[in-house]
Design an enzyme around this catalytic site. Structure first.
Site, PDB file in Angstrom:
ATOM      1  N   HIS A 125      46.144  -4.813  30.944  1.00  0.00           N
ATOM      2  CA  HIS A 125      47.402  -4.870  30.203  1.00  0.00           C
ATOM      3  C   HIS A 125      47.886  -6.317  30.067  1.00  0.00           C
ATOM      4  O   HIS A 125      48.634  -6.642  29.142  1.00  0.00           O
ATOM      5  CB  HIS A 125      48.494  -4.062  30.906  1.00  0.00           C
ATOM      6  CG  HIS A 125      48.246  -2.584  30.914  1.00  0.00           C
ATOM      7  ND1 HIS A 125      47.455  -1.970  31.841  1.00  0.00           N
ATOM      8  CD2 HIS A 125      48.694  -1.602  30.090  1.00  0.00           C
ATOM      9  CE1 HIS A 125      47.423  -0.664  31.608  1.00  0.00           C
ATOM     10  NE2 HIS A 125      48.171  -0.417  30.556  1.00  0.00           N
TER      11      HIS A 125
ATOM     12  N   ASP B 178      40.963   2.125  24.532  1.00  0.00           N
ATOM     13  CA  ASP B 178      42.210   1.928  25.251  1.00  0.00           C
ATOM     14  C   ASP B 178      43.166   1.225  24.285  1.00  0.00           C
ATOM     15  O   ASP B 178      42.772   0.771  23.200  1.00  0.00           O
ATOM     16  CB  ASP B 178      41.983   1.101  26.515  1.00  0.00           C
ATOM     17  CG  ASP B 178      43.020   1.384  27.597  1.00  0.00           C
ATOM     18  OD1 ASP B 178      44.068   1.982  27.281  1.00  0.00           O
ATOM     19  OD2 ASP B 178      42.789   1.003  28.758  1.00  0.00           O
TER      20      ASP B 178
ATOM     21  N   LYS C  85      38.508   8.246  31.555  1.00  0.00           N
ATOM     22  CA  LYS C  85      38.715   6.811  31.360  1.00  0.00           C
ATOM     23  C   LYS C  85      38.397   6.076  32.661  1.00  0.00           C
ATOM     24  O   LYS C  85      38.407   6.688  33.731  1.00  0.00           O
ATOM     25  CB  LYS C  85      40.151   6.528  30.914  1.00  0.00           C
ATOM     26  CG  LYS C  85      41.235   7.058  31.879  1.00  0.00           C
ATOM     27  CD  LYS C  85      42.617   6.966  31.283  1.00  0.00           C
ATOM     28  CE  LYS C  85      43.663   7.479  32.257  1.00  0.00           C
ATOM     29  NZ  LYS C  85      45.005   7.514  31.677  1.00  0.00           N
TER      30      LYS C  85
END
Length: 530
Positions: free
Chosen positions: A188, A257, A175
């Site tokens: 986020h 994700d 990732k």
């Protein structure tokens, strides 16, 4: 649970590309029903992992009993990010520590140790390694989760960790493609943007992913970042970078994700984002951690989060907006991966683990103490003679990627000192008065340890260190962020750890309690490549 108007064949197909989180340390009934109906698997987060290993095994046993060939994934990187050791802090080196050490054999051994721990817990997919090249020192979410700031360094350690993981019967998920290392915001909380041209991206950020493909990585996780060189859509929802990934020779599983992250949640929404991600080329949809904000910012349940995505994808298939063949091909890739990993509880490894190293199954709890000693640097005399210690934490709150408010330094130091933890991060500002007042309350006979992760010159933590040093010149500074180029300019003795982990904390405790006659000359060495 398939919902009104959704035929069971479509519902089963869609379940085969969904990867939800859930609340609690036992499997909820809705999750078991979905597994019976073909759900691809689950992701464990820290709140799912009991401190009793037997409870974790019991949970995995229940899930595998409902669907033997499922993918159970865990964000387990070592260093700052651990779910299996979320309650204690990781006992394994982190990526930045491994990059600073620059010994690929050690990195490969850490991968094998991670694999052994995941397999023992019943998991079979590590959402690791991080292949992001951290070229932006202000990056708020990658930082020490990266092996380092150069493509060559990150490439060789990415490949080594993958080799260690997959030789241990656990699939690796590299990732965050096409590279989250140059961002200045956290996906986020926001939708980051990387304003690099394609040539710079190819030179600086994509090579570690190419190295991962060359190492036969099983899966790749996308980044929720906008790269204008690829267009205006986030990479997770963008067919251009995902086509480039396939053209690079990758035929494994592309995993999104988490769809509950703000980069998707506040733009398209999780349901719509799921449809766009599948259409762009994603195979497996990570729905996210319902113990964080969730798609509805906390006003939701784990089942609601799951159903939002499930119903959106079912509706898109039923209407023809999402080609059924696209979902069928994605589900086939996911099923192939689930069948390839080492079977839960079986001695015989699967194809991914055909070179399984049996020694990895007997990894000791803290086998890398020597590596930690070699990479942690010390400047000045850091030993404390006090029996009481004030631990002044200058850091801000941890990111959702770290997902734990635990401070392993307070826990470790408490084994040798009477520790009073002082949370000072929230009061760092241009006005020094609150900090000065706070430090003045620390008893004179207390040792003072400062904990910081962003010590850039002129930054609030660095300014705070200067202020505290004028009041308590006997303080010791512990850095858990990126390495400092100007450590010699610090006004107090310094321990440079490169990770906020239990392994780092134990080394700090060891150094602080050493006699003043020992200066630990072997800790003064320059790290490889630094």
């Amino acid at each position: 649970m398939s919902g009104s108007g959704v035929d069971e064949a479509t519902a089963r197909l869609v379940r085969g590309v969904l990867w939800p989180g859930f609340l609690g340390r036992t499997a909820p009934e809705w999750l078991l029903r979905e597994l019976d109906g073909g759900l691809a698997g689950v992701v464990y987060f820290g709140q799912n992992v009991s401190p009793d290993p037997a409870e974790v095994v019991a949970l995995s046993t229940t899930l595998h009993a409902h669907r033997p060939e499922i993918l159970i994934g865990i964000d387990e990187e070592g260093g700052n990010v651990s779910r299996l050791e979320a309650l204690t802090g990781s006992t394994l080196p982190g990526h930045a520590q491994l990059g600073a050490l620059d010994d690929v054999d050690t990195t490969r051994a850490v991968g094998a140790a991670l694999a052994a721990r995941l397999r023992a817990a019943g998991a079979n997919l590590a959402i690791a390694p991080v292949a992001d090249v951290n070229t932006n020192p202000a990056n708020p979410v990658i930082g020490v989760r990266s092996f380092g700031p150069t493509a060559a360094l990150v490439s060789r350690h990415t490949a080594a960790l993958i080799e260690g993981l997959q030789s241990g019967g656990v699939a690796a998920c590299v990732k965050h493609y096409p590279g989250h290392g140059d961002t200045a915001s956290d996906s986020h909380l926001d939708l980051p943007r990387i304003d690099l041209d394609l040539a710079a991206l190819e030179a600086e950020h994509l090579p570690p992913f190419d190295a991962a493909i060359a190492a036969d990585v099983a899966s790749v996780m996308t980044a929720h970042i906008v790269v204008p060189a690829f267009g205006d859509a986030p990479a997770t929802l963008n067919p251009v970078p995902l086509r480039r990934l396939r053209d690079s020779g990758f035929d494994g599983v592309i995993i999104s994700d988490a769809l509950d992250m703000a980069a998707i949640r506040t733009t398209t929404g999780s349901g719509r984002g799921a449809v766009l991600a599948l259409a762009a080329g994603v195979d497996l949809l990570c729905i996210g951690n319902p113990s964080n904000l969730g798609p509805k910012q906390g006003a939701t349940t784990d089942e609601d989060d799951y159903l939002e995505v499930f119903h959106a994808v079912c509706a898109a298939v039923r209407s023809g907006e999402l080609d059924r063949g696209v979902v069928e091909r994605a589900a086939a890739r996911v099923a192939k991966l689930a069948a390839s990993v080492a079977p839960f509880g079986a001695e015989r490894p699967g194809p991914v683990a055909e070179h399984l190293n049996p020694v990895a199954e007997r990894v000791e709890a803290r086998p890398f103490a020597d590596a930690i000693r070699r990479v942690v640097r010390v400047r000045g005399d850091v030993a404390l003679s006090a029996t009481h210690l004030s631990l002044v934490d200058l850091r801000d709150r941890p990111t959702f990627a770290v997902a734990s408010a635990l401070d392993p330094f307070a826990e470790s130091l408490s084994e040798r000192f009477a520790v009073a933890r002082v949370a000072a991060g929230a009061i760092l500002c241009e006005d020094e008065a609150p900090l000065t007042s706070l430090i003045s309350t620390i008893p004179a006979d207390h040792g003072v340890v400062l904990l910081a992760d962003r010590l850039t010159e002129g930054g609030p933590q660095r300014v705070a260190v200067d202020t505290i040093a004028s009041l308590r010149p006997d303080a010791v500074l512990v850095g858990v962020g990126l390495p400092l180029a100007d450590a010699d300019a610090l006004p107090v003795p310094f321990i440079d750890c490169l990770a906020a982990s239990r392994a780092s904390a134990d080394r700090v405790t060891e150094l602080l309690t050493s006699s003043h006659g020992e200066h630990h000359q072997h800790d003064q060495h320059q790290r490889n490549g630094s």
